[in-house]
Design a protein around this motif. Structure first.
Motif, PDB file in Angstrom:
ATOM      1  N   TRP A  28      -5.379   0.933  -0.491  1.00 33.71           N
ATOM      2  CA  TRP A  28      -4.491   0.751   0.664  1.00 33.71           C
ATOM      3  C   TRP A  28      -3.303   1.690   0.589  1.00 33.71           C
ATOM      4  N   ASP A  29      -2.723   1.824  -0.587  1.00 29.07           N
ATOM      5  CA  ASP A  29      -1.586   2.724  -0.757  1.00 29.07           C
ATOM      6  C   ASP A  29      -1.995   4.163  -0.460  1.00 29.07           C
ATOM      7  N   ASP A  30      -3.143   4.588  -0.970  1.00 31.60           N
ATOM      8  CA  ASP A  30      -3.625   5.942  -0.689  1.00 31.60           C
ATOM      9  C   ASP A  30      -3.834   6.145   0.802  1.00 31.60           C
ATOM     10  N   PHE A  31      -4.446   5.163   1.451  1.00 28.73           N
ATOM     11  CA  PHE A  31      -4.735   5.266   2.877  1.00 28.73           C
ATOM     12  C   PHE A  31      -3.462   5.359   3.704  1.00 28.73           C
ATOM     13  N   THR A  32      -2.500   4.512   3.417  1.00 24.56           N
ATOM     14  CA  THR A  32      -1.293   4.476   4.248  1.00 24.56           C
ATOM     15  C   THR A  32      -0.322   5.611   3.945  1.00 24.56           C
ATOM     16  N   SER A  33      -0.398   6.206   2.769  1.00 25.96           N
ATOM     17  CA  SER A  33       0.593   7.222   2.419  1.00 25.96           C
ATOM     18  C   SER A  33       0.083   8.653   2.527  1.00 25.96           C
ATOM     19  N   CYS A  34      -1.200   8.856   2.770  1.00 27.45           N
ATOM     20  CA  CYS A  34      -1.750  10.210   2.871  1.00 27.45           C
ATOM     21  C   CYS A  34      -2.265  10.447   4.291  1.00 27.45           C
ATOM     22  N   SER A  35      -1.618  11.370   4.992  1.00 25.39           N
ATOM     23  CA  SER A  35      -2.028  11.613   6.373  1.00 25.39           C
ATOM     24  C   SER A  35      -3.432  12.211   6.425  1.00 25.39           C
ATOM     25  N   LEU A  36      -4.078  11.954   7.537  1.00 20.53           N
ATOM     26  CA  LEU A  36      -5.419  12.477   7.783  1.00 20.53           C
ATOM     27  C   LEU A  36      -5.287  13.640   8.762  1.00 20.53           C
ATOM     28  N   ARG A  37      -6.084  14.653   8.597  1.00 25.32           N
ATOM     29  CA  ARG A  37      -5.919  15.874   9.390  1.00 25.32           C
ATOM     30  C   ARG A  37      -6.305  15.706  10.853  1.00 25.32           C
ATOM     31  N   ASP A  38      -7.044  14.695  11.177  1.00 25.67           N
ATOM     32  CA  ASP A  38      -7.413  14.475  12.574  1.00 25.67           C
ATOM     33  C   ASP A  38      -6.356  13.593  13.233  1.00 25.67           C
ATOM     34  N   PRO A  39      -5.691  14.064  14.284  1.00 27.25           N
ATOM     35  CA  PRO A  39      -4.598  13.295  14.878  1.00 27.25           C
ATOM     36  C   PRO A  39      -5.015  11.933  15.425  1.00 27.25           C
ATOM     37  N   LEU A  40      -6.206  11.834  15.990  1.00 29.43           N
ATOM     38  CA  LEU A  40      -6.664  10.566  16.547  1.00 29.43           C
ATOM     39  C   LEU A  40      -6.875   9.534  15.437  1.00 29.43           C
ATOM     40  N   VAL A  41      -7.524   9.947  14.373  1.00 30.57           N
ATOM     41  CA  VAL A  41      -7.767   9.032  13.251  1.00 30.57           C
ATOM     42  C   VAL A  41      -6.462   8.757  12.511  1.00 30.57           C
ATOM     43  N   ASP A  42      -5.610   9.764  12.405  1.00 30.01           N
ATOM     44  CA  ASP A  42      -4.330   9.544  11.728  1.00 30.01           C
ATOM     45  C   ASP A  42      -3.473   8.541  12.488  1.00 30.01           C
ATOM     46  N   SER A  43      -3.597   8.494  13.811  1.00 30.16           N
ATOM     47  CA  SER A  43      -2.825   7.504  14.570  1.00 30.16           C
ATOM     48  C   SER A  43      -3.261   6.081  14.203  1.00 30.16           C
ATOM     49  N   ILE A  44      -4.525   5.913  13.870  1.00 32.81           N
ATOM     50  CA  ILE A  44      -5.007   4.606  13.402  1.00 32.81           C
ATOM     51  C   ILE A  44      -4.351   4.280  12.064  1.00 32.81           C
ATOM     52  N   ARG A  45      -4.306   5.264  11.177  1.00 38.68           N
ATOM     53  CA  ARG A  45      -3.684   5.071   9.866  1.00 38.68           C
ATOM     54  C   ARG A  45      -2.211   4.697  10.011  1.00 38.68           C
ATOM     55  N   VAL A  46      -1.505   5.376  10.887  1.00 39.60           N
ATOM     56  CA  VAL A  46      -0.075   5.116  11.079  1.00 39.60           C
ATOM     57  C   VAL A  46       0.133   3.704  11.630  1.00 39.60           C
ATOM     58  N   ARG A  47      -0.657   3.330  12.623  1.00 36.70           N
ATOM     59  CA  ARG A  47      -0.518   1.978  13.191  1.00 36.70           C
ATOM     60  C   ARG A  47      -0.869   0.910  12.168  1.00 36.70           C
ATOM     61  N   ALA A  48      -1.883   1.163  11.358  1.00 40.29           N
ATOM     62  CA  ALA A  48      -2.266   0.191  10.321  1.00 40.29           C
ATOM     63  C   ALA A  48      -1.167   0.040   9.276  1.00 40.29           C
ATOM     64  N   SER A  49      -0.504   1.129   8.942  1.00 37.07           N
ATOM     65  CA  SER A  49       0.547   1.056   7.926  1.00 37.07           C
ATOM     66  C   SER A  49       1.748   0.250   8.403  1.00 37.07           C
ATOM     67  N   GLY A  50       1.844   0.033   9.714  1.00 38.83           N
ATOM     68  CA  GLY A  50       2.932  -0.775  10.259  1.00 38.83           C
ATOM     69  C   GLY A  50       2.703  -2.273  10.174  1.00 38.83           C
ATOM     70  N   VAL A  51       1.511  -2.683   9.765  1.00 34.59           N
ATOM     71  CA  VAL A  51       1.214  -4.114   9.634  1.00 34.59           C
ATOM     72  C   VAL A  51       1.824  -4.614   8.331  1.00 34.59           C
ATOM     73  N   ASN A  52       2.592  -5.681   8.434  1.00 40.61           N
ATOM     74  CA  ASN A  52       3.248  -6.243   7.253  1.00 40.61           C
ATOM     75  C   ASN A  52       2.242  -6.954   6.356  1.00 40.61           C
ATOM     76  N   LEU A  53       2.400  -6.728   5.062  1.00 46.11           N
ATOM     77  CA  LEU A  53       1.599  -7.432   4.062  1.00 46.11           C
ATOM     78  C   LEU A  53       2.501  -8.379   3.301  1.00 46.11           C
ATOM     79  N   PRO A  54       2.050  -9.539   2.918  1.00 44.53           N
ATOM     80  CA  PRO A  54       0.720 -10.073   3.201  1.00 44.53           C
ATOM     81  C   PRO A  54       0.557 -10.340   4.696  1.00 44.53           C
ATOM     82  N   MET A  55      -0.674 -10.223   5.148  1.00 44.13           N
ATOM     83  CA  MET A  55      -0.976 -10.330   6.569  1.00 44.13           C
ATOM     84  C   MET A  55      -0.961 -11.766   7.051  1.00 44.13           C
TER      85      MET A  55
END
Length: 79
Positions: A28-55
């Motif tokens: 999870w840390d790797d996913f939320t802290s490393c941007s993805l080169r595709d802007p559409l997929v990276d927008s999913i990563r950015v939105r997911a990183s905004g979800v508070n944990l624990p969920m």
């Protein structure tokens, strides 16, 4: 070089492992802290990183919707 579909499949996989509690300790840390080169997929990563944990239930719904969005991109039905 990874395609948009491969990046989206990776995003969906990480989101679903977090939801089913099989996510590795650093995935999870790797996913939320490393941007993805595709802007559409990276927008999913950015939105997911905004979800508070624990969920809470709302966070689970948000991540499930993002995983579904990533699946649609991965299968060529959402880009």
């Amino acid at each position: 070089m990874e395609t948009q579909q491969e990046k989206a499949a990776y995003a969906a996989r990480v989101l679903r492992t977090l939801l089913d509690e099989t996510c590795g300790p650093y995935d999870w840390d790797d996913f939320t802290s490393c941007s993805l080169r595709d802007p559409l997929v990276d927008s999913i990563r950015v939105r997911a990183s905004g979800v508070n944990l624990p969920m809470d239930a709302d966070g689970q719904r948000q991540l499930l919707a993002l995983a579904d969005e990533a699946d649609r991109i991965a299968t060529g039905n959402g880009s």
